[in-house]
Design an enzyme around this catalytic site. Structure first.
Site, short mmCIF file in Angstrom:
data_model
loop_
_atom_site.label_atom_id
_atom_site.label_comp_id
_atom_site.label_asym_id
_atom_site.label_seq_id
_atom_site.Cartn_x
_atom_site.Cartn_y
_atom_site.Cartn_z
N GLY A 1 1.62 -7.12 -50.94
CA GLY A 1 2.85 -7.48 -51.94
C GLY A 1 2.72 -8.39 -53.03
N CYS A 2 1.53 -8.86 -53.13
CA CYS A 2 1.08 -9.92 -54.06
C CYS A 2 0.14 -9.26 -55.45
CB CYS A 2 0.21 -11.12 -53.53
SG CYS A 2 0.83 -11.55 -51.89
N GLN A 3 0.59 -9.90 -56.50
CA GLN A 3 -0.10 -9.40 -57.69
C GLN A 3 -1.51 -9.96 -57.77
OE1 GLN A 3 1.31 -9.59 -61.52
NE2 GLN A 3 3.07 -8.09 -61.24
#
Lengths: 137, 408
Positions: free
Chosen positions: A50-52
Site C-alpha cells: 500500500g506504499c508508493q
C-alpha cells in the site's frame, strides 16, 4: 534499533517551527538520521504493501517490549517513520495499542499523511505495527 | 461556428482552478491522471439531473424520451470525435480500461487459441497489459512486448521481429501516459494488418490532445475515457469496426443488452446495446458529450500550438534546472514531461511540490514494465492541459528549485 529522536523532542521542535518549509526540513533531517535497515532485511516478506514508496518493517520482542526497525527509499517517508518510531517504538504491545496516532499526527499538522490516499504508506505502516502488537498483546 | 483562438482566456472556464491548496494557489499539472472540467460540462450534468433524468430506451414517458435523445446524441458526438462511420460502432463503457477489457474478454476470449500471441509494448499502461494477460492465461495464448528505446520510443524494428503469423492482436497506446511519447499508430496498424492481426489503440492520453480518425487509421478498436478529455469520470467509449463487433459475443449480461429472454435462452440486442448491459452512465455520457462540444468549439490549431509551446517551455526550463534529468525525450510528444531530481525519490519531490501548491504525479504511473525497462523506480510527472499557462510552468520550475534545496 535505536531511537533517533524522542517524542517529546519532536513535539517541542514542531511547536517551534511555524512554516511548512521548516517543518519539512526537520522531517527530512529526521529521515536522514534514521538508521538504515540492513540490506538483508529489505526483502519482500518485510515490505508494507500500500506504499508508493518502498517501506520495510522488522520487529522483535525484547523484555516484553516491541522493538521495530523500519526503512524506506523515500526520505520524507523515513522522517515520518522516525516520528512513528518515537511514538510506538520500545513499548509493550498493550502500550502500542493505546497510542492514538491520529491525534498525534493531528497535533503535528501531519494528519493528511495518514490519509489512505496519500500513497506514502504511513497509514499502512501504522496498521502493520498495530497488527503486530495485537498479535503479541 | 466560430472557434475560440484565445486559449489563455479559456482558463476561467474551469472553476476548480481558483482553488487554493496548502495555502497556495493551485498549479494543476496532473491532467494526464484526470483533466479538470469546464463549467459547461458541470452544468450539462446538473441540467440533466434537474430536467431530463429518466432511464433510457425503456419507458414511454416524456422524460425517458428526452434522456434517451440526449444519451444517443452523446453517442453521435463521440462518433464524430473519433471519426467513426456509424454511431452503433460506439459502445459506452466506464472508460478506457473497461473498453480494453471488453475487447480482451469478448473478442480475445472468442478468437484466441492456444499458442496465439498478443503483442503489446513496454510503453503501455497496465490497463493495456493486464486485460491481455488475463485472457491469455484463460486461452493459453502469450503476451509479448515490443521494446522501447532509451528515449522512450517504440522500436519498430523490434515490432517487425515480434509480429508474426501467431500474432492475433496488437494493442498499443496512442500516446504514453508516463512519458508523453506519441506512437506512430498509423505505421503500427499497417504492419499489424499486413500480419493479419487486429489492432486496439489505447487512446486515453490522445483524446484531449490529438486529432483522432479511426476510419483513416483503419484501426479495429479504439478505447477512450471521458475524464481525460475534460469530461466526467466513469464514462468512456469503445470504437469497434461493425463487422468485428457483430462477430463478438456479449461480454456482460443483463438488462438493455437483450432482445428476448426465456429461462432457457436469450437473444441479444443489436449493436451497440449488445455490449451495454445494465443502466448506462447516462449523465456521464451527456457530460462527455458536453466536453466534446467544448473541445470542438476551440480552434484545433490554436490549441495544438498552445500545448506545443507549453511543452517546449516546460521541457527547456526543466532541462536547465540543476539536478533535473528528463525521462523520455521522444521527438513527438503530448504535453507530458517526466523527470527525476538528483537521486531523490519521486514521492519526496511530489510531496514538497504539493506543499507549494503544485499538483503532479509521482511513481511508476501504472507502467511498471516501462520503469523496469528504463531502470528507474518511477518519475515525477507534470502533465499539462489546455488551461495551463507559462506562469504554471514558472511556478513548477521555482517549486522544483526550492524542493531541491530542501532535499539536498
Amino acid at each position: 534499533m535505536s531511537q533517533v529522536a524522542s517524542l517529546a523532542e519532536i513535539r517541542e521542535t514542531f511547536e517551534l517551527l511555524s512554516d511548512w518549509e521548516d517543518r519539512y526540513r526537520y522531517i527530512i533531517e529526521l529521515g536522514k538520521s534514521l538508521p538504515n535497515l540492513p540490506e538483508e532485511h529489505k526483502v519482500n516478506a518485510n515490505i508494507v504493501h500500500g506504499c508508493q514508496s518502498q517501506v520495510w518493517i522488522v520487529h522483535r520482542l525484547e523484555n516484553g517490549k516491541l522493538e521495530f526497525a523500519l526503512d524506506s527509499d523515500a526520505l520524507i517517508v523515513r522522517g515520518l517513520i522516525a516520528i512513528v518510531l518515537a511514538a510506538l517504538g520500545h513499548r509493550t504491545p498493550a502500550e502500542v495499542l493505546a497510542v492514538d496516532m491520529d491525534s498525534l499526527f493531528d497535533e503535528l499538522a501531519l494528519k493528511r499523511h495518514l490519509s489512505p490516499t496519500r500513497g506514502n504508506g504511513l497509514a499502512a505502516m501504522v496498521r502493520r505495527i498495530r497488527d503486530i502488537a495485537r498479535r503479541l498483546a | 461556428m466560430s472557434h475560440a483562438t484565445n486559449i489563455t482566456a479559456l482558463r476561467s472556464d474551469f472553476p476548480i482552478l481558483a482553488e487554493r491548496v496548502n495555502g497556495q494557489p493551485l498549479t494543476y499539472l496532473d491532467s494526464a491522471a484526470t483533466t479538470q472540467k469546464p463549467a459547461a460540462v458541470i452544468a450539462a450534468i446538473a441540467d440533466y439531473y434537474r430536467h431530463d433524468n429518466a432511464n433510457v430506451h425503456r419507458a414511454a414517458h416524456a422524460l425517458a424520451d428526452r434522456a434517451t435523445a440526449a444519451f444517443e446524441e452523446a453517442r453521435r458526438k463521440v462518433q464524430k470525435l473519433l471519426g467513426a462511420q456509424r454511431a452503433h460502432e460506439i459502445i459506452f463503457t466506464r472508460g478506457t480500461t473497461e473498453s480494453i477489457n471488453l475487447v480482451a474478454q469478448s473478442h480475445g476470449g472468442h478468437r484466441l487459441r492456444a499458442g496465439d500471441e498478443i503483442l503489446v509494448t513496454e510503453l503501455e499502461h497496465h490497463s493495456n497489459i493486464v486485460p491481455w494477460q488475463l485472457v491469455a492465461a484463460r486461452k493459453g495464448a502469450k503476451v509479448l512486448a515490443v521494446r522501447v528505446t532509451a528515449n522512450g520510443e517504440i522500436d519498430l524494428d523490434d515490432l517487425d521481429s515480434k509480429i508474426g503469423e501467431r500474432t492475433r492482436i496488437v494493442a498499443v497506446g496512442h500516446a504514453s501516459n508516463a512519458l508523453g511519447t506519441i506512437n506512430p499508430v498509423d505505421e503500427i496498424v499497417r504492419r499489424a494488418h499486413d500480419a493479419g492481426a487486429v489492432v486496439l489503440i489505447d487512446g486515453a492520453q490522445a483524446t484531449a490532445h490529438l486529432d483522432i480518425d479511426v476510419a483513416a487509421l483503419d484501426v479495429d478498436f479504439y478505447a477512450i475515457s471521458g475524464h481525460k478529455a475534460y469530461g466526467p469520470t466513469g464514462i468512456g467509449a469503445l470504437y469497434g469496426k461493425e463487422s468485428l463487433l457483430e462477430s463478438m459475443p456479449p461480454w456482460q449480461g443483463g438488462g438493455e443488452m437483450i432482445e428476448t429472454v426465456t429461462i432457457e435462452h436469450t437473444t441479444f440486442n443489436r449493436l451497440p446495446f449488445k455490449f451495454e448491459a445494465g443502466t448506462p452512465h447516462i449523465a456521464g455520457a451527456i457530460g462527455f458529450g458536453a466536453a466534446i462540444d467544448y473541445l470542438a468549439a476551440i480552434d484545433a490549431q490554436a490549441l495544438a500550438n498552445h500545448e506545443a509551446t507549453l511543452l517546449r517551455l516546460v521541457t527547456d526550463r526543466l532541462a536547465q534546472t540543476e539536478g533535473v534529468r528528463l525521462i523520455g525525450t521522444a521527438r513527438d510528444k503530448v504535453s507530458i514531461v517526466s523527470f527525476l531530481l538528483d537521486g531523490q525519490h519521486p514521492h519526496d519531490v511530489a510531496t514538497l511540490l504539493d506543499q507549494q501548491g503544485v499538483a503532479v504525479r509521482s511513481g511508476h504511473h501504472c507502467a511498471m514494465p516501462l520503469m523496469q525497462r528504463l531502470g528507474i523506480p518511477g518519475t515525477v510527472r507534470a502533465s499539462l492541459g489546455l488551461y495551463n499557462s507559462p506562469a504554471d510552468v514558472d511556478r513548477l520550475v521555482r517549486a522544483v528549485e526550492k524542493t531541491r534545496a530542501l532535499l539536498t
